[in-house]
Enzyme design. Sequence first.
Site, PDB file in Angstrom:
ATOM      1  N   ALA A 136       0.856  -1.190   0.000  1.00  0.00           N
ATOM      2  CA  ALA A 136       0.000   0.000   0.000  1.00  0.00           C
ATOM      3  C   ALA A 136       0.887   1.233   0.000  1.00  0.00           C
ATOM      4  O   ALA A 136       2.110   1.133  -0.142  1.00  0.00           O
ATOM      5  CB  ALA A 136      -0.928  -0.018   1.206  1.00  0.00           C
ATOM      6  N   ASP A 290     -12.438  -0.826  10.102  1.00  0.00           N
ATOM      7  CA  ASP A 290     -12.371  -1.218   8.687  1.00  0.00           C
ATOM      8  C   ASP A 290     -12.617  -2.722   8.538  1.00  0.00           C
ATOM      9  O   ASP A 290     -11.734  -3.470   8.104  1.00  0.00           O
ATOM     10  CB  ASP A 290     -10.999  -0.847   8.123  1.00  0.00           C
ATOM     11  CG  ASP A 290     -10.954  -0.924   6.599  1.00  0.00           C
ATOM     12  OD1 ASP A 290     -12.035  -0.900   5.981  1.00  0.00           O
ATOM     13  OD2 ASP A 290      -9.849  -1.004   6.042  1.00  0.00           O
TER      14      ASP A 290
END
Length: 560
Positions: A136, A290
């Site tokens: 990421a 999340d």
Amino acid sequence: MFKNTISNLARIRQVVEVLVRYGFEDVVTNTALRRLITQKRRLSWQHAERAVFETSRWERIRMVIEELGPTFIKLAQAMSNRPDLLPEALIDEFQKLQSDVPPFDVRVARTIIERELGRPITEVFSEFEEKPLGSASIGQVHKAKLLTGEDVVVKVQRPDVQEKVRTDLSLLHELVRLTAGFLRNHGLSNPQDIVDAFERSMMKELDYTSEARSMDQFRKLYENYETFYIPKPYRELSSAKILVIEFVSGCKITDKAQLLEWKLSPEKVAETGMDIYLTQIFEFGIFHADPHPGNVLVRPDGTLVLIDFGMVGKLTKQQKYAFAGVFIGMARQDARSMALNFRRLALTADIPDMRTFEADLNDLIEDFTTLDVKEMSMSDLADRLQVIIYDYKLQVPGAVFLILRALVILEGIGKVLHPRFNTFEFVRPYGARIIAEQYSTENILSEAQYTGTQLLALIQTLPADVRQIMRKISRGDLRLKVELSGYQALMRTADQLVSRTIIALIAVAFLLFSGLSLLGRYSPDMRYLHGIPVITWWSLGITGFLFLILLILGTKKRKD
């Protein structure tokens, strides 16, 4: 400030170019950013092709964010959880943003790990997979095995990412300073506060020790739960830039075929997952923010595992009671109770007409209470609540939107596994528990103790405060400070007009003196040029110079 502007100048010019490319000349021309564009470049905008306008304004904003890079993408993703600040159409575009980036060289990853550990990687890991499990914008993850035999994953922060993020954060502050007036005029009342909050969030995300602390906190809260597991962080092998975590195998919670192969009930798995999440919100007040399917794993024995604690939300006890009160009021079809709990939940809630607010909430209640169980959707309810929050400009804690988003995700997971999954039925018993907790003897005594402490502190300081005020009054030292806001632009304009008027009066005075000097009688020593005294020429020169200044100031004002 000037130093920051100079250091960010090249990057700011790049931002301006991207804004112009996607048709946002108004953002540039109506803010201080216009000073960075040459006159030649300004003219070229007027003749540029405008194919980009075939897309909506919201789509073009997303395109700008995508081109500006990871820090801006993360800001937009964070803002997509704030429907109290942004319109729904823009939030939909921001939710399309992806921050995945290619992995960096494994040799660089090894170097970072060895530098953080202070020893060769072979002294810690017997195996280290070169191909990352994922990557990421902040870092990437490698699977490894400790010398003691435990399988682990190692999160490694990208090289120089902290410097890049700090540079972009500095740039964001500078951009907000340059465009604050424009943003406020378009409904974003506190852009600097938003960037400040985002900066705190990013600094926390750049420190992997923060994620390790969150994991330890969850492990302690759920240490007695047999159906829920949080991987162990190896704090002694971790730092701000690397995080070593226990590797846990399992399938995604939405892998229904694998669950059936393991002879697990998908319905039971869905119910367990929702129960665990609701205990996080309504019992502990701290929750994994999340819970998408990739972050929720299921072991062959049915144990649920949560991974990636980079985003964690928190609610205070009072916020927890108010948030639950909104749902309880809705279940009881009590719009007034919903309105009062919304006001308790909001950080600032200046609602001009409570009756209209209650009427809108009553419409919401009527719409949802008439639906069949199969038609009820957490997604629809979250959208309606977020529209009301946006319309009434309620500043509620960001954690509230994280909860609504998480409940929508969990409902989607639940409907994959459970044909009769109904989020509201799971929430209902927690409402009853919250009421029991809120009005329990222990909580009432705690609130009474807090109120008593505050009252006692007021009583103790009141005599001294009153004495100080009276002393100032008797000496004539009491002053009232009144601050007028919103008049800065008017005062600047008035100041400019006064300055120009003074210059004009001086110029007129010199012009009159020039005319009168022609009538004067001078000594033989006076020099003449073309039959006119030199003193007259000097006076005319000064007059011309002053009028030139006025002309330049007038031209600059028209450009601004």
